[in-house]
Structure formats: C-alpha cells, structure tokens
Design a protein around this motif. Structure first.
Motif, PDB file in Angstrom:
ATOM      1  N   UNK A 134       0.891  -1.214  -0.187  1.00 33.37           N
ATOM      2  CA  UNK A 134      -0.078   0.058  -0.079  1.00 33.37           C
ATOM      3  C   UNK A 134       0.968   1.446   0.064  1.00 33.37           C
ATOM      4  N   UNK A 135       0.234   2.330  -0.486  1.00 32.31           N
ATOM      5  CA  UNK A 135       1.023   3.630  -0.644  1.00 32.31           C
ATOM      6  C   UNK A 135       0.399   4.891   0.215  1.00 32.31           C
ATOM      7  N   UNK A 136       1.448   5.186   0.766  1.00 29.13           N
ATOM      8  CA  UNK A 136       0.746   6.544   1.800  1.00 29.13           C
ATOM      9  C   UNK A 136       1.405   7.787   1.112  1.00 29.13           C
ATOM     10  N   UNK A 137       0.597   8.946   1.020  1.00 30.52           N
ATOM     11  CA  UNK A 137       1.233  10.282   0.960  1.00 30.52           C
ATOM     12  C   UNK A 137       1.517  10.661   2.157  1.00 30.52           C
ATOM     13  N   UNK A 138       2.812  10.918   2.320  1.00 30.24           N
ATOM     14  CA  UNK A 138       3.279  11.439   3.654  1.00 30.24           C
ATOM     15  C   UNK A 138       3.855  12.861   3.648  1.00 30.24           C
ATOM     16  N   UNK A 139       2.422  13.501   3.889  1.00 24.13           N
ATOM     17  CA  UNK A 139       2.416  15.044   3.474  1.00 24.13           C
ATOM     18  C   UNK A 139       3.282  15.813   4.626  1.00 24.13           C
ATOM     19  N   UNK A 140       4.486  16.116   4.748  1.00 28.13           N
ATOM     20  CA  UNK A 140       5.082  16.684   5.746  1.00 28.13           C
ATOM     21  C   UNK A 140       6.704  17.224   5.427  1.00 28.13           C
ATOM     22  N   UNK A 141       7.170  17.982   6.163  1.00 31.24           N
ATOM     23  CA  UNK A 141       6.479  18.621   7.330  1.00 31.24           C
ATOM     24  C   UNK A 141       5.795  19.921   6.767  1.00 31.24           C
ATOM     25  N   UNK A 142       4.554  20.234   7.127  1.00 29.65           N
ATOM     26  CA  UNK A 142       3.866  21.281   6.877  1.00 29.65           C
ATOM     27  C   UNK A 142       4.137  22.474   7.778  1.00 29.65           C
TER      28      UNK A 142
END
Length: 336
Positions: A134-142
C-alpha cells in the motif's frame, strides 16, 4: 531527523552490518513481537531507496518476509521509485508492507535539498503499480510560511489522488534544526523547539477545510498508524480510537474497524506488564493507560501488544492536540 544524530553532513551512506545480522538483531530484540511490532526501515539513517541503499532495503524485506512475519513494515522515502522496484515490492507475501512517500513541496533547497517533484513522481509510480503493498502520501512537514499557501495545499490534495491514504503532520523544530536555520540565515518558523511536532490549530483547520472542498483524493489522517491501518483495511495498531477527537476525520468504515478491535485491558494485566518493564501503572482511563517510569520503547511495546494508548504521566497529552506541541493551540488546563 539526521540533524538530531549529528550526521547531517554525511552524504554517502555506509552499511554497518550484513542484512542477516540486522534481521537477527531485530527479531531477537527484547521488545520485538512477531506479527505485532511495527517496523520502520532506515527512517532515521538514510533514504531506503537511494541507489546504494536500495539493494540492502530489498534484502532486508526479503529476509523478514521469508521468516513468515506478518508485521507492518513501513518504508519511508522521498527518492525515486521505478516500476522495477514496484515488481520487487509486490513480490513479498507475508509482511504487511507500506511505502510512505514523503512530500513537502518546500522549494528552498537550503531547507529541502531534494526536489519534491521526485517524490511526486515516485508516488504516482508506486500507487499505479501497487498490488500487494500500500502507498501513503506522507505530507510533511507542513510549516507556516514555507509550504502552507493555498497553492501548496491544493498541490498536496491533488497528490492525495495517488495514495491509498494521506497522512499530514508538522515539524519537529528541535534545537539542532533551529541552530541550522540560524546558521543559514533562514527565517525561523517558530520561537521555540518543543519535544513534539508542531501543527498549529489554524493550519490544521485550513488543511481540513481545503480537503472538504476537494473531490477524488484519499482520506486524510493525523496519525501515521491510522493511515497505514486504513490502507490495509485493519484496525489501528496504536489504539488511537481511545483519543476520539482524532477520529473525527476518519472514514466511517475505519472507525468501525477500530471500535471493534479496541478493548480496555484488565488493570491486573497492565499493572503486571508495567512492573515487568520496570515502571508503574498510574491509571487506566477511557482514553489511555497512564504509566510512570517507562521510556518510549517499553511504552510502545505495551501499546502495540494491548492495542491501547500508553502515556507517560510526566508528559501529559492535551485535549484536541494529542501528541503535538502546545504551540499554536489555545492554552488549556485540561490534560489527559
């Protein structure tokens, strides 16, 4: 993260031991439990998909898979993933594998030396070829002032189309990073460096408001384990369901999975567990187990085995900003 280990300037990765030795050290560690303990590969040391590192990453995954382990295994990268890599990642039959692609959208190469377009491309390739993983968009660091414009938020949401789930989070602005910002003459996003990640309330709300008006993206999660669990269709292995305000953005089906799996443990069991690890049970409430005298590793051992949050009484969690720094949140006397 490498700032915290004083090796930020070491640009050539160096192997420390053979994979079979590393795998044996892992599975025989006193806090490791087969099929339970979540594993992260190379998260603090280097990027697991760099050309010199990738063969070692794949070898380690293969060794864990051949042991018949079904543990969650997280591979966190911001580097290149190609279809040939995906074929290897799809070949593992036992481990519950998740590829987390880190994307910040920060364009200042003094802060983010890796072009975010590399991660964006890797995310699409990994997602389009995903079969067993599975694939996660790790949107970080904001970070306010760096990558929180309306355009940045829109870009992050557009990329969420190419992920099974999206996890967004803030910055660990610890002293080492603060000193780096000062040495580079960069404007500092915060005045202090707390021990927890900083995600101001107003910034979080802007992200959630933008997501509410966006169609076609993957669900957003505040916690990594929540996003990983959703992507695999299982309950959260960290027992975050007890911190109910975290769940208000979760899909209904996922809330149901976590509710079904979440069970308040018996006090006698927890008390014995804490004492065995060298600590003491303070209380069990409807949100978490509270202990004294246990560092992070044994607390995680309890948490993963019991499926229930385990908190240190010396580091209380504030209502509504669980596990995040107090910066950017209203002052409150209520601790949990």
């Amino acid at each position: 993260m490498r700032h915290f280990f004083d090796n930020y300037d070491m640009k050539v990765p160096r192997a420390l031991m053979p994979e079979d030795q590393a795998a044996e050290m892992l599975v025989t560690h006193k806090y490791f439990r087969p099929h339970i303990t979540p594993i992260q590969l190379l998260n603090r040391a280097t990027d697991p998909m760099l050309p010199r590192v990738k063969p070692h990453t794949f070898a380690m995954l293969r060794l864990l898979d051949l042991k018949g382990l079904t543990n969650h295994v997280l591979v966190i990268t911001r580097w290149r993933i190609d279809p040939e890599d995906c074929a290897i990642l799809n070949s593992f039959k036992n481990i519950r594998l998740t590829i987390l692609v880190t994307h910040s959208g920060i364009s200042d190469d003094r802060i983010e030396p890796v072009d975010s377009n590399i991660a964006a491309t890797s995310l699409r390739v990994a997602y389009e070829n995903a079969r067993r993983y599975r694939v996660i968009l790790y949107w970080r660091p904001i970070v306010p002032g760096l990558n929180d414009s309306d355009n940045h938020l829109r870009r992050g949401l557009e990329l969420s189309r190419f992920a099974h789930a999206t996890v967004f989070t803030g910055l660990f602005y610890k002293d080492q990073i603060k000193q780096y910002f000062q040495a580079q003459g960069l404007p500092e996003p915060y005045d202090e460096g707390p021990r927890r990640k900083i995600m101001p309330e107003a910034l979080e709300q802007r992200i959630l408001d933008a997501a509410a008006g966006f169609e076609g993206g993957s669900p957003l999660f505040r916690k990594t384990s929540c996003g990983v669990a959703y992507a695999h269709g299982v309950a959260d292995y960290n027992g975050h369901y007890g911190i109910r305000e975290l769940c208000d953005i979760c899909p209904v089906a996922q809330i149901g999975r976590c509710a079904d799996a979440w069970k308040r443990p018996a006090e006698s069991e927890v008390d014995a567990f804490a004492q065995q690890l060298g600590g003491a049970l303070i209380e069990i409430n409807e949100r978490a187990i509270v202990v004294e005298g246990l560092p992070e590793q044994p607390r995680y051992l309890m948490q993963h085995n019991l499926g229930y949050q385990v908190h240190d009484v010396a580091r209380p969690h504030q209502l509504n900003h669980h596990g995040r720094a107090d910066i950017g949140w209203p002052a409150t006397e209520e601790t949990l």
